[in-house]
Design an enzyme around this catalytic site. Structure first.
Site, PDB file in Angstrom:
ATOM      1  N   GLY A  97      35.586 -27.644  -8.427  1.00 39.34           N
ATOM      2  CA  GLY A  97      36.822 -28.407  -8.536  1.00 39.34           C
ATOM      3  C   GLY A  97      38.012 -27.782  -7.825  1.00 39.34           C
ATOM      4  O   GLY A  97      39.152 -28.173  -8.052  1.00 39.34           O
ATOM      5  N   HIS A 126      25.495 -25.381 -17.565  1.00 39.31           N
ATOM      6  CA  HIS A 126      26.653 -25.550 -16.679  1.00 39.31           C
ATOM      7  C   HIS A 126      27.747 -24.562 -17.092  1.00 39.31           C
ATOM      8  O   HIS A 126      27.937 -24.301 -18.281  1.00 39.31           O
ATOM      9  CB  HIS A 126      27.167 -26.992 -16.750  1.00 39.31           C
ATOM     10  CG  HIS A 126      28.138 -27.299 -15.656  1.00 39.31           C
ATOM     11  ND1 HIS A 126      29.450 -26.888 -15.707  1.00 39.31           N
ATOM     12  CD2 HIS A 126      27.974 -27.931 -14.475  1.00 39.31           C
ATOM     13  CE1 HIS A 126      30.051 -27.266 -14.581  1.00 39.31           C
ATOM     14  NE2 HIS A 126      29.172 -27.896 -13.822  1.00 39.31           N
ATOM     15  N   SER A 168      32.566 -28.107  -5.133  1.00 37.57           N
ATOM     16  CA  SER A 168      33.400 -28.694  -4.074  1.00 37.57           C
ATOM     17  C   SER A 168      32.592 -29.264  -2.912  1.00 37.57           C
ATOM     18  O   SER A 168      33.038 -29.212  -1.757  1.00 37.57           O
ATOM     19  CB  SER A 168      34.450 -27.679  -3.572  1.00 37.57           C
ATOM     20  OG  SER A 168      35.357 -27.364  -4.614  1.00 37.57           O
ATOM     21  N   GLU A 203      30.795 -24.902 -17.372  1.00 34.15           N
ATOM     22  CA  GLU A 203      31.780 -25.452 -18.325  1.00 34.15           C
ATOM     23  C   GLU A 203      31.229 -25.419 -19.747  1.00 34.15           C
ATOM     24  O   GLU A 203      31.986 -25.262 -20.703  1.00 34.15           O
ATOM     25  CB  GLU A 203      32.181 -26.876 -17.889  1.00 34.15           C
ATOM     26  CG  GLU A 203      33.074 -26.812 -16.649  1.00 34.15           C
ATOM     27  CD  GLU A 203      32.981 -28.007 -15.718  1.00 34.15           C
ATOM     28  OE1 GLU A 203      32.483 -29.065 -16.139  1.00 34.15           O
ATOM     29  OE2 GLU A 203      33.398 -27.861 -14.552  1.00 34.15           O
ATOM     30  N   LYS A 263      30.424 -35.344 -15.588  1.00 33.32           N
ATOM     31  CA  LYS A 263      31.215 -34.583 -16.584  1.00 33.32           C
ATOM     32  C   LYS A 263      31.783 -35.556 -17.624  1.00 33.32           C
ATOM     33  O   LYS A 263      31.111 -36.532 -17.963  1.00 33.32           O
ATOM     34  CB  LYS A 263      32.290 -33.751 -15.880  1.00 33.32           C
ATOM     35  CG  LYS A 263      31.674 -32.878 -14.766  1.00 33.32           C
ATOM     36  CD  LYS A 263      32.586 -31.814 -14.237  1.00 33.32           C
ATOM     37  CE  LYS A 263      31.855 -31.008 -13.167  1.00 33.32           C
ATOM     38  NZ  LYS A 263      32.631 -29.870 -12.675  1.00 33.32           N
ATOM     39  N   ASN A 291      27.146 -35.097 -11.169  1.00 34.17           N
ATOM     40  CA  ASN A 291      27.472 -34.717 -12.550  1.00 34.17           C
ATOM     41  C   ASN A 291      28.823 -35.345 -12.865  1.00 34.17           C
ATOM     42  O   ASN A 291      29.842 -34.888 -12.371  1.00 34.17           O
ATOM     43  CB  ASN A 291      27.520 -33.187 -12.653  1.00 34.17           C
ATOM     44  CG  ASN A 291      28.040 -32.718 -14.002  1.00 34.17           C
ATOM     45  OD1 ASN A 291      28.191 -33.509 -14.936  1.00 34.17           O
ATOM     46  ND2 ASN A 291      28.316 -31.424 -14.096  1.00 34.17           N
ATOM     47  N   GLU A 297      26.104 -22.604  -8.784  1.00 33.79           N
ATOM     48  CA  GLU A 297      27.479 -23.113  -8.772  1.00 33.79           C
ATOM     49  C   GLU A 297      28.455 -21.964  -9.023  1.00 33.79           C
ATOM     50  O   GLU A 297      28.683 -21.581 -10.177  1.00 33.79           O
ATOM     51  CB  GLU A 297      27.664 -24.162  -9.876  1.00 33.79           C
ATOM     52  CG  GLU A 297      26.788 -25.372  -9.739  1.00 33.79           C
ATOM     53  CD  GLU A 297      27.393 -26.593 -10.418  1.00 33.79           C
ATOM     54  OE1 GLU A 297      27.505 -27.631  -9.758  1.00 33.79           O
ATOM     55  OE2 GLU A 297      27.782 -26.499 -11.595  1.00 33.79           O
TER      56      GLU A 297
HETATM   57  P1  13P Z   1      32.954 -30.335  -8.104  1.00 34.55           P
HETATM   58  O1  13P Z   1      32.008 -30.988  -7.129  1.00 34.55           O
HETATM   59  O2  13P Z   1      33.972 -31.294  -8.670  1.00 34.55           O
HETATM   60  O3  13P Z   1      33.520 -29.071  -7.570  1.00 34.55           O
HETATM   61  O4  13P Z   1      32.056 -29.930  -9.401  1.00 34.55           O
HETATM   62  C1  13P Z   1      30.889 -29.217  -9.204  1.00 34.55           C
HETATM   63  C2  13P Z   1      30.137 -29.182 -10.488  1.00 34.55           C
HETATM   64  O5  13P Z   1      30.545 -28.530 -11.428  1.00 34.55           O
HETATM   65  C3  13P Z   1      28.922 -29.984 -10.567  1.00 34.55           C
HETATM   66  O6  13P Z   1      28.171 -29.657 -11.715  1.00 34.55           O
END
Ligand code: 13P
Length: 253
Positions: free
Chosen positions: A171, A94, A210, A96, A13, A11, A165
């Site tokens: 992150g 997601h 992560s 976010e 982002k 992803n 997640e």
């Molecule tokens: P990270 O791998 O950067 O922690 O992000 C995970 C994520 O949100 C994937 O959709």
């Protein structure tokens, strides 16, 4: 489940200009070297069409879609448009999107249903906050999200994956213990079986938060983990390759 290929999805982002198409090509080559792994990336909308043209084998998808096919929705992108641009799947729900855009479970469900109707695969994301985990409510929250945002109706289960997640692991470099991942994935499996019956047996449940080359083999070895949804470590072919190798069963040093 175990007879299915592990699904490793990047992803991106809000990262990526055309300069990053070279990474997409390199990830595609890595995917071709590891046919036992199903590899995909979800770049920003602006790169989907170009990435589809550059990559021969890996899946190319989107990070969101609007729940209706078209109309007066300035700035939005429908599932049908994504399919037209060359996407084969879309991530919905997601954390976010849920937090930055106030997306409700009902909206996420409508997005998932419109994506399936457009023929796209769906990766439906769920996950608890740190406060919810600390309060002992993680499974209740995640299963509640799943119940309310899972797409309903004919043809919805096919090409559906779920990504667990935990918000506090995204992150941050922090990951749940293997035992906690297993417990949550088992709870998600049970809920999918309650929602979809026997069809719920084969829905892949990805872990996200992560994931790096260093921890991927460990996490992907946890029972009921059918793949990984990777953020930061998917942005370069070099770091993503380590995860693809781990998913294929190769040692990563
Ligand atoms: P990270 O791998 O950067 O922690 O992000 C995970 C994520 O949100 C994937 O959709």
């Amino acid at each position: 489940m175990s007879q299915q290929r592990p699904y490793v999805v990047g992803n991106w982002k809000m990262h990526g200009t055309r300069a990053m198409l070279a990474e997409a090509r390199a990830i595609d080559r890595a995917g071709q070297r590891h046919p036992k792994v199903e590899v995909a990336i979800a770049p920003p909308f602006t790169l989907i069409h170009a990435a589809r043209k550059e990559a021969e084998q890996i899946g190319i998808g989107a990070q969101d879609c609007h729940p209706v096919d078209g109309g007066a929705h300035t700035g939005d992108i429908s599932a049908a448009m994504l399919a037209d641009a060359g996407a084969s799947f879309v991530i919905v729900g997601h954390s976010e999107r849920r937090s930055n855009h106030g997306e409700s479970n009902e909206l996420v469900r409508a997005k998932a249903e419109s994506a399936r109707k457009a023929g796209l695969g769906v990766i439906l994301c769920v996950g608890e906050s740190e406060a919810e985990r600390d309060a002992g409510r993680a499974e209740e929250v995640v299963c509640g999200q799943l119940e309310a945002s899972a797409p309903q109706g004919a043809g919805m289960v096919e090409k559906l994956s779920v990504a667990y997640e935990p918000v506090w692991a995204i992150g941050t470099g922090r990951v749940p213990s293997n035992a906690d991942i297993e417990a949550m994935h088992r709870a998600i499996r049970a809920r999918l079986q309650a929602i979809y019956g026997a069809e719920g047996d084969d829905i892949r449940i990805l872990y996200g938060g992560s994931v790096k080359a260093e921890n991927a083999a460990d996490i992907l070895g946890v029972p009921e983990v059918g793949g990984a949804l990777v953020g930061g470590a998917s942005l370069t072919a070099e770091s993503f390759y380590g995860i693809i190798r781990a998913a294929s069963g190769e040692n990563v040093d």
